[in-house]
Motif scaffolding. Structure first.
Motif, short mmCIF file in Angstrom:
data_model
loop_
_atom_site.label_atom_id
_atom_site.label_comp_id
_atom_site.label_asym_id
_atom_site.label_seq_id
_atom_site.Cartn_x
_atom_site.Cartn_y
_atom_site.Cartn_z
N ASP A 247 50.52 35.53 10.71
CA ASP A 247 49.47 36.47 11.09
C ASP A 247 49.49 37.68 10.15
OD1 ASP A 247 51.50 38.22 11.89
OD2 ASP A 247 51.47 37.50 13.95
N GLU A 248 48.50 38.53 10.28
CA GLU A 248 48.34 39.67 9.38
C GLU A 248 49.54 40.60 9.43
OE1 GLU A 248 45.03 43.11 8.57
OE2 GLU A 248 44.35 41.25 9.50
N MET A 249 50.11 40.74 10.62
CA MET A 249 51.25 41.66 10.81
C MET A 249 52.48 41.21 10.02
SD MET A 249 50.43 44.14 12.89
CE MET A 249 51.96 44.69 13.62
N SER A 250 52.61 39.91 9.76
CA SER A 250 53.81 39.40 9.13
C SER A 250 53.70 39.30 7.61
CB SER A 250 54.17 38.02 9.70
OG SER A 250 53.23 37.05 9.27
N GLN A 251 52.50 39.54 7.06
CA GLN A 251 52.28 39.32 5.63
C GLN A 251 52.96 40.40 4.78
OE1 GLN A 251 48.05 38.88 5.11
NE2 GLN A 251 48.01 36.94 6.25
N SER A 252 53.77 39.94 3.84
CA SER A 252 54.52 40.85 2.98
C SER A 252 53.59 41.61 2.04
CB SER A 252 55.54 40.07 2.15
OG SER A 252 56.04 40.87 1.10
N PRO A 253 53.74 42.94 1.95
CA PRO A 253 52.97 43.69 0.95
C PRO A 253 53.41 43.39 -0.48
CG PRO A 253 54.47 45.15 2.14
CD PRO A 253 54.54 43.81 2.81
N TYR A 254 54.50 42.64 -0.62
CA TYR A 254 54.95 42.18 -1.94
C TYR A 254 54.55 40.73 -2.19
CZ TYR A 254 58.15 46.26 -1.92
OH TYR A 254 58.69 47.52 -1.86
N GLY A 255 53.70 40.18 -1.36
CA GLY A 255 53.34 38.78 -1.46
C GLY A 255 52.42 38.50 -2.64
N VAL A 256 52.98 37.97 -3.72
CA VAL A 256 52.18 37.62 -4.90
C VAL A 256 52.39 36.14 -5.21
CG1 VAL A 256 52.10 39.93 -5.91
CG2 VAL A 256 54.05 38.43 -6.42
N PRO A 257 51.38 35.49 -5.80
CA PRO A 257 51.48 34.05 -6.02
C PRO A 257 52.35 33.64 -7.21
CG PRO A 257 49.35 34.87 -6.77
CD PRO A 257 50.04 36.01 -6.09
N ALA A 258 52.62 34.59 -8.12
CA ALA A 258 53.38 34.26 -9.32
C ALA A 258 54.11 35.50 -9.81
CB ALA A 258 52.44 33.74 -10.42
N ASP A 259 55.00 35.33 -10.80
CA ASP A 259 55.70 36.48 -11.39
C ASP A 259 54.68 37.55 -11.77
OD1 ASP A 259 58.01 35.03 -11.16
OD2 ASP A 259 58.27 34.69 -13.31
#
Length: 293
Positions: A247-259
């Motif tokens: 859910d939206e609450m758990s999504q990391s603000p550092y969540g990126v798909p690649a380096d």
């Protein structure tokens, strides 16, 4: 020196003002007044909404500056207005830009990966663009239209105990409370800088004769897996990781798909020495764990 800081009451903006004051400069801060004034009578404060071009023009009409630091410009319209207002009024502008000017494509980023000097300009306000595109266009306008030297300082994510975005805090809190964290790629490497070092490089960019775009980051990068491992080690708790959904609450603000990280070779060649990320990150994590436990 007479120094103006647009946005100087939080995180690295606050640290920059402190640094300028320590070095004996006359400092004026321009803010909306919502974050208070931590410096009291040590600085002059102008209360202005950046979005109100007429008020901004009036507030800056009667003074000249050796250096102007603009930490709160997010669009080409804002960039054009500050160029017009500061014509004949400053010897230099230092603009806070971002790693977000670069695509997230897994490659380590150098300044050449985004060239603002030949970028096609579209005018608009900050709500008309993504954060990264707004900054790209602001850089392009500043380098095209400013009649004074400009430095665009491209920062990665800035970390600090008093980070009001609380992005690192988020991960520490979720792990302490045994709550899930969702992110797309746990192996993705990122670069970071502390608020102190960000302020130090902004100051350096102002007082030295450099111009153009400069990356500013602590040396080294860390994968999100290793960063979470550092928090696990410090808290004694296991991170609950979800690589899909969440859910939206758990999504990391550092969540990126690649380096997504940069090198500061150009800034180092200009004479600035950056810290090593792995020298200070464990200490910062320990401090936050102690504070949030």
């Amino acid at each position: 020196m007479n120094i103006l800081v647009l946005g100087g009451t939080r995180l690295f903006g606050k640290k920059l003002v402190e640094l300028c004051l320590q070095n004996g400069h006359n400092v004026t801060i321009l803010t909306r007044g919502q974050s208070g004034n931590p410096f009291g009578t040590k600085v002059k404060q102008l209360f202005v909404n950046r979005d109100d071009a007429n008020s901004l023009s009036q507030a800056l009409s009667s003074t000249t500056w050796d250096i102007v630091y603009d930490n709160i410009c997010y669009s080409p319209n804002e960039a054009l207005k500050i160029c017009e207002i500061l014509e004949g009024k400053t010897k230099k502008l230092v603009f806070t830009s971002t790693l977000s000017t670069y695509e997230i494509d897994g490659n380590v980023k150098t300044e050449e990966d985004f060239n603002p000097f030949n970028y096609e300009i579209r005018m608009g306000n900050r709500e008309d663009f993504s954060y990264g595109e707004g900054k790209r266009l602001a850089e392009a306008v500043l380098f095209r239209d400013a009649t004074f030297p400009v430095v665009a300082v491209r920062f990665p994510i800035v970390m600090g105990v008093n980070d009001y975005t609380r992005r690192l805090h988020f991960h520490v809190e979720r792990i302490l409370q045994e709550q899930p964290i969702s992110l797309p790629n746990i192996e993705a490497k990122m670069s970071f800088i502390t608020d102190d070092e960000a302020a130090a490089f902004l100051y350096f960019a102002g007082i030295t004769p450099i111009e153009g775009p400069y990356n500013a980051t602590a040396a080294g990068a860390i994968s999100l897996k290793d960063l979470l491992g550092l928090i696990e080690e410090t808290t004694g708790k296991h991170a609950k990781i979800s690589l899909v959904g969440g859910d939206e609450m758990s999504q990391s603000p550092y969540g990126v798909p690649a380096d997504w990280y940069m090198t500061a070779t150009k800034a180092e060649a200009a004479g600035f020495t950056f810290s090593q990320l792995h020298d200070w990150l464990p200490t910062l994590v320990k401090t936050l764990v102690k504070e949030l436990r």
